[in-house]
Design a protein around this motif. Structure first.
Motif, PDB file in Angstrom:
ATOM      1  N   PRO A  40       0.548  -1.093  -0.433  1.00  0.00           N
ATOM      2  CA  PRO A  40      -0.019   0.301   0.117  1.00  0.00           C
ATOM      3  C   PRO A  40       0.783   1.467  -0.287  1.00  0.00           C
ATOM      4  N   THR A  41       1.964   1.078  -0.079  1.00  0.00           N
ATOM      5  CA  THR A  41       3.333   2.485  -0.152  1.00  0.00           C
ATOM      6  C   THR A  41       2.556   3.290  -0.810  1.00  0.00           C
ATOM      7  N   LEU A  42       2.539   3.393  -2.561  1.00  0.00           N
ATOM      8  CA  LEU A  42       2.572   4.188  -2.860  1.00  0.00           C
ATOM      9  C   LEU A  42       0.924   4.726  -2.896  1.00  0.00           C
ATOM     10  N   LEU A  43      -0.624   4.329  -3.350  1.00  0.00           N
ATOM     11  CA  LEU A  43      -1.622   3.908  -2.673  1.00  0.00           C
ATOM     12  C   LEU A  43      -1.337   4.831  -1.348  1.00  0.00           C
ATOM     13  N   ARG A  44      -0.864   4.806  -0.196  1.00  0.00           N
ATOM     14  CA  ARG A  44      -1.345   5.502   0.605  1.00  0.00           C
ATOM     15  C   ARG A  44      -0.407   7.651   0.351  1.00  0.00           C
ATOM     16  N   LYS A  45      -0.062   7.403  -0.463  1.00  0.00           N
ATOM     17  CA  LYS A  45       0.637   8.508  -1.140  1.00  0.00           C
ATOM     18  C   LYS A  45      -0.485   9.493  -1.685  1.00  0.00           C
ATOM     19  N   VAL A  46      -1.286   8.756  -2.331  1.00  0.00           N
ATOM     20  CA  VAL A  46      -2.380   9.533  -3.714  1.00  0.00           C
ATOM     21  C   VAL A  46      -3.132   9.866  -2.999  1.00  0.00           C
ATOM     22  N   ALA A  47      -4.083   8.303  -2.141  1.00  0.00           N
ATOM     23  CA  ALA A  47      -5.195   8.345  -1.870  1.00  0.00           C
ATOM     24  C   ALA A  47      -5.379   8.032  -0.717  1.00  0.00           C
ATOM     25  N   PRO A  48      -4.545   8.316   0.511  1.00  0.00           N
ATOM     26  CA  PRO A  48      -4.557   7.248   2.224  1.00  0.00           C
ATOM     27  C   PRO A  48      -6.151   6.900   2.705  1.00  0.00           C
ATOM     28  N   GLU A  49      -6.645   7.543   2.550  1.00  0.00           N
ATOM     29  CA  GLU A  49      -8.042   6.772   2.792  1.00  0.00           C
ATOM     30  C   GLU A  49      -8.607   5.940   1.421  1.00  0.00           C
ATOM     31  N   ALA A  50      -7.822   5.544   1.136  1.00  0.00           N
ATOM     32  CA  ALA A  50      -8.401   5.041  -0.449  1.00  0.00           C
ATOM     33  C   ALA A  50      -7.429   3.069   0.627  1.00  0.00           C
ATOM     34  N   VAL A  51      -6.743   3.298   1.320  1.00  0.00           N
ATOM     35  CA  VAL A  51      -6.389   1.831   1.828  1.00  0.00           C
ATOM     36  C   VAL A  51      -6.440   1.320   3.447  1.00  0.00           C
ATOM     37  N   GLN A  52      -7.584   0.466   3.108  1.00  0.00           N
ATOM     38  CA  GLN A  52      -8.006  -0.216   4.634  1.00  0.00           C
ATOM     39  C   GLN A  52      -6.957  -1.220   4.794  1.00  0.00           C
ATOM     40  N   LEU A  53      -6.121  -1.364   4.981  1.00  0.00           N
ATOM     41  CA  LEU A  53      -5.069  -2.371   5.463  1.00  0.00           C
ATOM     42  C   LEU A  53      -5.154  -2.740   7.145  1.00  0.00           C
ATOM     43  N   GLY A  54      -4.841  -1.786   7.709  1.00  0.00           N
ATOM     44  CA  GLY A  54      -4.202  -1.953   8.972  1.00  0.00           C
ATOM     45  C   GLY A  54      -2.761  -1.623   9.297  1.00  0.00           C
ATOM     46  N   HIS A  55      -2.009  -1.208   7.978  1.00  0.00           N
ATOM     47  CA  HIS A  55      -1.002  -1.570   8.527  1.00  0.00           C
ATOM     48  C   HIS A  55      -0.211  -0.520   7.618  1.00  0.00           C
TER      49      HIS A  55
END
Length: 326
Positions: A311-326
């Protein structure tokens, strides 16, 4: 003579400099294998609207008949990253430890369907039992079919599975070589339409939700992070366009896939075109890993599939789209 040599040397250096610039510019182009289908609509929209250019990304794309084939192009070095269903990341993670699934770009529980011939005596899902069913081995369609066959109803366990490439499905149905097929869109709808009144489509939305996304090597993430972030930002713009202007996005699908407006509208309703990574993805990949170990006889992985999803890259662009808890 001295002046001639001087100008020849000057023009030669200029030519070398120019060629060097061209090579350097070409080396910065990011190459992407794009699967033909509604699953890739965000990429089609981003290209049509110039979002990649707007982000300053030089992107070349290569069409593939499936995510499996896109991954093959990536594995052989023809493209640098691939669009594919999560199953492709799951299966290939058994033999490669450097793969990363960096973002889903679409999701659908109706992307894969059963298309069948009424003339084969099939008018209801339960009547496929005992018939010849074509599918693409090692694909999400095969996984879908395996889950359907595992149920005590619809298809029954005595169906004969016929392995074939997606491009052969429609013709094989028309020639009567198979009675039904488990295949993705738009192949399923086109095959049913080619059969006319003899064609029938079955789906089971609750059986499997396919997540379709981007697969890259960790080396690419390390060396081309800036370009991959540009790619995700362009797809984020495409996501907003699809949500806000669905009719225009539908027209993009019509042009790119050669489907009718009615087919495009139906397929858009069946898909969720949002960037994301969540625990449902991990659950699906875990289920697929167990299926692969059981059905494909692969060796169990020594680590968790959670490590494949990055999720590293997606967190930088759309953090709300990552729902993994890590």
């Amino acid at each position: 003579m001295t002046k001639i040599r001087f100008w020849m040397r000057t023009w030669g250096l200029a030519l070398v400099s120019c060629c060097g610039f061209v090579v350097s510019a070409a080396a910065q182009t990011l190459s992407l294998g794009v699967s033909d289908g509604p699953v890739s609509l965000p990429i089609y929209v981003a290209q049509a609207n110039g979002y990649f250019d707007r982000e300053g990304l030089s992107l070349s794309t290569r069409s593939c008949s499936s995510g499996r084939d896109c991954y093959k192009l990536m594995a052989e070095g023809t493209v640098q990253l691939a669009t594919a269903a999560e199953l492709i990341a799951t299966l290939n993670s058994f033999t490669r430890q450097d793969l990363a699934y960096i973002a889903s770009i679409s999701a659908s529980s109706s992307q894969i369907k059963i298309v069948a011939r009424r003339s084969a005596g099939i008018a209801a899902p339960s009547q496929v039992a005992g018939k010849r069913v074509g599918t693409v081995q090692g694909s999400s369609a095969a996984y879908f079919l395996g889950r359907w066959l595992a149920l005590d109803n619809p298809l029954g366990r005595d169906s004969a599975i016929v392995s074939m490439e997606p491009g052969r499905i429609a013709a094989a149905l028309q020639r009567g070589e198979i009675d039904a097929a488990a295949i993705w869109e738009p192949v399923a709808s086109k095959a049913a339409a080619a059969l006319g009144s003899d064609g029938v489509l079955f789906e089971n939305p609750g059986l499997y939700t396919q997540q379709f996304g981007l697969i890259a090597s960790r080396a690419l993430i390390k060396t081309r992070e800036v370009d991959l972030l540009k790619l995700l930002r362009a797809l984020q713009q495409a996501e907003r366009f699809i949500a806000e202007q669905p009719l225009k996005a539908q027209q993009v699908m019509v042009v790119r896939l050669g489907v009718t407006p009615a087919q495009a509208a139906a397929q858009m309703r069946e898909h969720d075109f949002r960037l994301g990574l969540d625990f449902s993805l991990i659950d699906t990949m875990d289920s697929q890993a167990r299926w692969a170990i059981r059905e494909l006889r692969v060796q169990p992985r020594p680590d968790t599939l959670l490590n494949v999803v990055d999720p590293t890259l997606l967190r930088k662009v759309a953090p709300e789209a990552v729902q993994l808890g890590h």
